[in-house]
Design an enzyme around this catalytic site. Structure first.
Site, PDB file in Angstrom:
ATOM      1  N   GLU A 117       0.827  -1.204   0.000  1.00 59.76           N
ATOM      2  CA  GLU A 117       0.000   0.000   0.000  1.00 59.76           C
ATOM      3  C   GLU A 117       0.865   1.260   0.000  1.00 59.76           C
ATOM      4  O   GLU A 117       0.557   2.243  -0.688  1.00 59.76           O
ATOM      5  CB  GLU A 117      -0.936  -0.021   1.206  1.00 59.76           C
ATOM      6  N   GLU A 137      -2.644 -10.650   3.566  1.00 58.90           N
ATOM      7  CA  GLU A 137      -3.136 -10.637   4.938  1.00 58.90           C
ATOM      8  C   GLU A 137      -4.490 -11.302   5.114  1.00 58.90           C
ATOM      9  O   GLU A 137      -4.843 -11.723   6.220  1.00 58.90           O
ATOM     10  CB  GLU A 137      -3.165  -9.199   5.482  1.00 58.90           C
TER      11      GLU A 137
END
Length: 272
Positions: A117, A137
């Site tokens: 990100e 994740e």
């Protein structure tokens, strides 16, 4: 920044290089590291001599994401606790995205989860041919914190990556429009330097207003609203009680993160 432990700032003419340096943890984003990076971004933002910023990781990893072991140690579990913690994570990523100067990400090796990100928030990305991108994740019961991916690679590719937790190599990332250039491993810094120097020929006020116009265009498309809406959903998602999340968290506490990740990856070994 001379007392910083994890972020090294070097200015080369009009280009500021910010290097993430926590190699033993593959540049995992701890609270301390993120604080240092935020401070360094403030420094280069204020420096009128800097026209372009480079955010660089290490050879083995740009960053593998947020420090999971630290989160477990801190006992973050409720939606309220997650909301507060995620707020700082999102703020850092969006500080990169909204910086008033162009930011080039220089990526080698692993670029995962919160690290992915952070890279996606850069205006341009140059990576080595061994780079790996993804947000794995979901495989232990978490999810994307700063929801930028749909705006970069579109709905279908984003859906597949975020539902499966798969990673993609540098060439697939370029095909999807996630990155700009793939270069041989030994040529990353020189390639980024050349690109940054080319951009730095443009006067700083012009770069600033061009960057502002581009960020406002994405704001009009709903990027910031999507990031804000995802904040609350991510807090609920991260606090959801599932057997898999409980097992993963217990393994981290009892045997360490390496064992927990091995358990996680073994569950998907048939499909990877």
């Amino acid at each position: 920044m001379s007392d910083a432990e994890f972020i090294h700032l070097q200015t080369r003419g009009p280009i500021a290089w910010l290097r993430i340096d926590r190699p033993k943890k593959l540049n995992a984003l701890s609270v301390e590291l993120m604080r240092e990076l935020s401070d360094a971004l403030d420094v280069v933002e204020r420096d009128e001599n800097v026209r372009v910023v480079v955010l660089q990781g290490g050879e083995r990893a740009f960053s593998v994401g947020y420090d999971i072991a630290q989160e477990v140690e801190m006992g973050v579990s409720t939606a309220e606790q997650w909301y507060g913690g995620l707020e700082a994570n999102i703020a850092l990523t969006m500080k990169v995205w909204g910086l008033n100067k162009p930011v080039i990400g220089a990526v080698s090796g692993w670029c995962l989860a919160g690290g992915c990100e952070l890279a996606m928030a850069c205006d341009l990305l140059v990576c080595t041919d061994d780079a790996q991108f993804g947000e794995p994740e979901i495989r232990f019961g978490s999810g994307p914190v700063t929801l930028l991916m749909p705006f970069l690679i579109g709905q279908k590719a984003t859906n597949e990556l975020l539902f499966t937790g798969d990673t993609i190599d540098a060439h697939r990332a370029k095909e999807l429009g996630l990155i700009n250039h793939v270069v041989p491993h030994g040529e990353l810094e020189t390639s980024v330097e050349k690109l940054a120097a080319k951009i730095a020929l443009t006067p700083l006020p012009i770069l600033r207003y061009t960057k502002r116009a581009l960020t406002r265009a994405y704001t009009a498309m709903g990027l910031q609203a999507a990031v804000g809406d995802n904040h609350a959903l991510a807090a609920v998602l991260n606090s959801a009680s599932t057997p898999e999340r409980a097992e993963f968290t217990e393994l981290v506490a009892r045997e360490g993160l390496k064992s927990a990740l091995a358990w996680r990856d073994a569950r998907y070994a048939t499909f990877d």
